[in-house]
Design a protein around this motif. Structure first.
Motif, PDB file in Angstrom:
ATOM      1  N   SER A 106      -4.416   8.773 -13.803  1.00 41.66           N
ATOM      2  CA  SER A 106      -4.593   9.864 -14.328  1.00 41.66           C
ATOM      3  C   SER A 106      -4.884  11.069 -13.220  1.00 41.66           C
ATOM      4  O   SER A 106      -4.794  12.279 -13.512  1.00 41.66           O
ATOM      5  N   GLN A 107      -5.324  10.568 -11.896  1.00 45.75           N
ATOM      6  CA  GLN A 107      -5.600  11.530 -10.768  1.00 45.75           C
ATOM      7  C   GLN A 107      -4.549  11.625  -9.954  1.00 45.75           C
ATOM      8  O   GLN A 107      -4.669  12.074  -8.715  1.00 45.75           O
ATOM      9  N   ILE A 108      -3.389  10.770  -9.793  1.00 41.37           N
ATOM     10  CA  ILE A 108      -2.351  11.099  -9.080  1.00 41.37           C
ATOM     11  C   ILE A 108      -0.863  11.606  -9.610  1.00 41.37           C
ATOM     12  O   ILE A 108      -0.754  11.576 -10.927  1.00 41.37           O
ATOM     13  N   ASP A 109       0.023  12.146  -8.673  1.00 46.67           N
ATOM     14  CA  ASP A 109       1.208  12.815  -9.026  1.00 46.67           C
ATOM     15  C   ASP A 109       2.168  11.615  -9.012  1.00 46.67           C
ATOM     16  O   ASP A 109       2.124  11.098  -7.761  1.00 46.67           O
ATOM     17  N   VAL A 110       2.812  11.282 -10.034  1.00 45.68           N
ATOM     18  CA  VAL A 110       3.840  10.192 -10.426  1.00 45.68           C
ATOM     19  C   VAL A 110       4.982  10.989  -9.666  1.00 45.68           C
ATOM     20  O   VAL A 110       5.570  11.741 -10.135  1.00 45.68           O
ATOM     21  N   ALA A 111       5.721   9.953  -8.650  1.00 43.53           N
ATOM     22  CA  ALA A 111       6.760  10.645  -7.824  1.00 43.53           C
ATOM     23  C   ALA A 111       8.058   9.571  -7.889  1.00 43.53           C
ATOM     24  O   ALA A 111       7.821   8.403  -8.361  1.00 43.53           O
ATOM     25  N   VAL A 112       9.284  10.005  -7.893  1.00 47.63           N
ATOM     26  CA  VAL A 112      10.179   9.263  -8.001  1.00 47.63           C
ATOM     27  C   VAL A 112       9.979   8.287  -6.718  1.00 47.63           C
ATOM     28  O   VAL A 112      10.011   8.609  -5.535  1.00 47.63           O
ATOM     29  N   LYS A 122      10.007  19.800 -11.077  1.00 48.98           N
ATOM     30  CA  LYS A 122       9.358  21.064 -10.353  1.00 48.98           C
ATOM     31  C   LYS A 122       8.883  21.123  -9.177  1.00 48.98           C
ATOM     32  O   LYS A 122       8.896  19.801  -8.573  1.00 48.98           O
ATOM     33  N   GLY A 123       8.593  22.137  -8.476  1.00 49.11           N
ATOM     34  CA  GLY A 123       8.178  22.248  -6.948  1.00 49.11           C
ATOM     35  C   GLY A 123       9.392  22.585  -6.098  1.00 49.11           C
ATOM     36  O   GLY A 123      10.544  22.545  -6.282  1.00 49.11           O
ATOM     37  N   ALA A 124       8.791  23.002  -5.231  1.00 51.79           N
ATOM     38  CA  ALA A 124       9.705  23.534  -3.990  1.00 51.79           C
ATOM     39  C   ALA A 124      10.353  22.406  -3.525  1.00 51.79           C
ATOM     40  O   ALA A 124      11.816  22.840  -3.334  1.00 51.79           O
ATOM     41  N   LEU A 125      10.145  21.139  -3.341  1.00 53.89           N
ATOM     42  CA  LEU A 125      11.125  20.255  -2.538  1.00 53.89           C
ATOM     43  C   LEU A 125      12.355  20.038  -3.848  1.00 53.89           C
ATOM     44  O   LEU A 125      13.488  19.837  -3.405  1.00 53.89           O
ATOM     45  N   SER A 140       6.598  27.061   1.086  1.00 51.42           N
ATOM     46  CA  SER A 140       6.469  26.924  -0.235  1.00 51.42           C
ATOM     47  C   SER A 140       6.292  25.089  -0.009  1.00 51.42           C
ATOM     48  O   SER A 140       5.339  24.702  -0.873  1.00 51.42           O
ATOM     49  N   VAL A 141       7.068  24.643   0.587  1.00 49.23           N
ATOM     50  CA  VAL A 141       7.103  23.063   0.552  1.00 49.23           C
ATOM     51  C   VAL A 141       5.789  22.530   1.257  1.00 49.23           C
ATOM     52  O   VAL A 141       5.221  21.517   0.588  1.00 49.23           O
ATOM     53  N   ALA A 142       5.685  23.288   2.336  1.00 55.91           N
ATOM     54  CA  ALA A 142       4.366  22.498   3.094  1.00 55.91           C
ATOM     55  C   ALA A 142       2.941  22.893   2.257  1.00 55.91           C
ATOM     56  O   ALA A 142       2.097  21.846   2.225  1.00 55.91           O
ATOM     57  N   LEU A 143       3.086  23.769   1.469  1.00 52.83           N
ATOM     58  CA  LEU A 143       1.707  23.904   0.551  1.00 52.83           C
ATOM     59  C   LEU A 143       1.855  23.020  -0.435  1.00 52.83           C
ATOM     60  O   LEU A 143       0.801  22.428  -0.905  1.00 52.83           O
ATOM     61  N   GLU A 144       2.904  22.846  -0.877  1.00 52.47           N
ATOM     62  CA  GLU A 144       3.041  21.848  -2.141  1.00 52.47           C
ATOM     63  C   GLU A 144       2.838  20.439  -1.615  1.00 52.47           C
ATOM     64  O   GLU A 144       2.010  19.514  -2.249  1.00 52.47           O
ATOM     65  N   VAL A 145       3.348  20.011  -0.554  1.00 49.48           N
ATOM     66  CA  VAL A 145       2.998  18.561  -0.037  1.00 49.48           C
ATOM     67  C   VAL A 145       1.531  18.679   0.414  1.00 49.48           C
ATOM     68  O   VAL A 145       0.684  17.630   0.027  1.00 49.48           O
ATOM     69  N   ARG A 165       4.167  16.056   7.916  1.00 47.32           N
ATOM     70  CA  ARG A 165       5.463  16.124   8.495  1.00 47.32           C
ATOM     71  C   ARG A 165       6.377  14.882   7.892  1.00 47.32           C
ATOM     72  O   ARG A 165       7.632  15.058   7.524  1.00 47.32           O
ATOM     73  N   ARG A 166       5.673  13.751   7.701  1.00 48.72           N
ATOM     74  CA  ARG A 166       6.586  12.661   7.219  1.00 48.72           C
ATOM     75  C   ARG A 166       6.923  12.497   5.773  1.00 48.72           C
ATOM     76  O   ARG A 166       7.834  12.284   5.237  1.00 48.72           O
ATOM     77  N   GLU A 167       6.066  13.548   4.852  1.00 44.40           N
ATOM     78  CA  GLU A 167       6.497  13.746   3.582  1.00 44.40           C
ATOM     79  C   GLU A 167       7.647  14.732   3.632  1.00 44.40           C
ATOM     80  O   GLU A 167       8.614  14.709   2.642  1.00 44.40           O
ATOM     81  N   ILE A 168       7.728  15.632   4.331  1.00 40.89           N
ATOM     82  CA  ILE A 168       8.737  16.576   4.430  1.00 40.89           C
ATOM     83  C   ILE A 168      10.034  15.974   5.006  1.00 40.89           C
ATOM     84  O   ILE A 168      11.180  15.986   4.417  1.00 40.89           O
ATOM     85  N   GLY A 169       9.833  15.002   6.088  1.00 40.24           N
ATOM     86  CA  GLY A 169      10.849  14.252   6.463  1.00 40.24           C
ATOM     87  C   GLY A 169      11.796  15.159   7.063  1.00 40.24           C
ATOM     88  O   GLY A 169      11.838  16.011   7.753  1.00 40.24           O
ATOM     89  N   ASP A 170      13.248  14.577   6.889  1.00 41.74           N
ATOM     90  CA  ASP A 170      14.576  15.196   7.400  1.00 41.74           C
ATOM     91  C   ASP A 170      14.915  16.648   6.804  1.00 41.74           C
ATOM     92  O   ASP A 170      15.899  17.033   7.057  1.00 41.74           O
ATOM     93  N   TRP A 171      13.921  16.933   5.881  1.00 40.15           N
ATOM     94  CA  TRP A 171      14.584  18.237   5.448  1.00 40.15           C
ATOM     95  C   TRP A 171      14.311  19.407   6.417  1.00 40.15           C
ATOM     96  O   TRP A 171      14.769  20.634   6.130  1.00 40.15           O
TER      97      TRP A 171
END
Length: 224
Positions: A106-112, A122-125, A140-145, A165-171
């Motif tokens: 309940s306290q984490i964001d489920v991601a693909v 939803k979200g910048a990414l 926008s992406v950095a704040l979301e991550v 940096r690693r979450e944003i990756g090759d973007w």
């Protein structure tokens, strides 16, 4: 104990310590061991695991109790729970374990899996079709991550730069990442800070940021 069983035990111990509030306060030894040690076991059976977790920086041990570090400890716990090998043994799972898992979920964001795009789209990414082409998109992406990492791992508002940096990756290219992150600091959005990071190897150092004439910065703290 096999390495696989050791990994399961480590995850179970960290989950119990997290559920008992180990990131906010020290959990008394008696309270913790009562949760994890079965009738057929002794506390001494876990001593080597306690020492291993302490050496990793995942937990802190005092004469009175145990606490879970908000950085490394939660990182190890999260990786353990996501492991395909993790499962509870036997036919009966303790109520505490089931409730702890529900609370964790309940306290984490489920991601693909394997992507940085939230399931709900939803979200910048999620809105990007190509790489990040401007400072505005990067901000926008950095704040979301940052918010996702800070919430998921309870990092007390200090998020390692290498993880952003690693979450944003090759973007985004490494050069643009460095330039735009420094611009966010100049705009008083982030404060880039020094600090000790568990298991800080050369790869994590390279994925942090070095400010010319100032030095290495390991953490980002959101200011507004």
């Amino acid at each position: 104990m096999t390495s696989q069983n050791t990994a399961k035990t480590i995850t179970r111990l960290l989950l119990a310590l997290w559920d008992l509030g180990g990131t906010q306060q020290e959990v008394k030894k008696g309270q913790f061991t009562k949760r994890i040690v079965s009738k057929s076991q002794k506390v001494a059976d876990y001593q080597s695991i306690f020492e291993e977790l302490q050496s990793q920086g995942a937990i802190a041990i005092s004469k009175k109790g145990y606490s879970l570090t908000s950085g490394k400890g939660l990182e190890v716990l999260g990786e353990g729970l996501r492991s395909g090998d993790f499962k509870f043994e036997g036919t009966i799972v303790g109520t505490w374990a089931a409730n702890a898992l529900v609370k964790w979920i309940s306290q984490i964001d489920v991601a693909v899996s394997g992507a940085d795009v939230p399931v709900n789209g939803k979200g910048a990414l999620a809105e990007l079709s190509e790489g990040i082409a401007s400072y505005g998109e990067f901000k926008s992406v950095a704040l979301e991550v940052y918010d996702k990492l800070n919430q998921n791992y309870n990092l007390d508002d200090l998020v390692p730069i290498y993880r952003i940096r690693r979450e944003i990756g090759d973007w985004v290219s490494r050069e643009d990442f460095n330039e735009w992150l420094l611009e966010m600091q100049a705009s008083d959005i982030f404060q880039l800070m020094t600090g000790e990071i568990p298991d800080f190897n050369s790869d994590k150092r390279d994925d942090s940021i070095t400010i010319p004439g100032v030095g290495l910065r390991s953490y980002a703290k959101r200011l507004n």
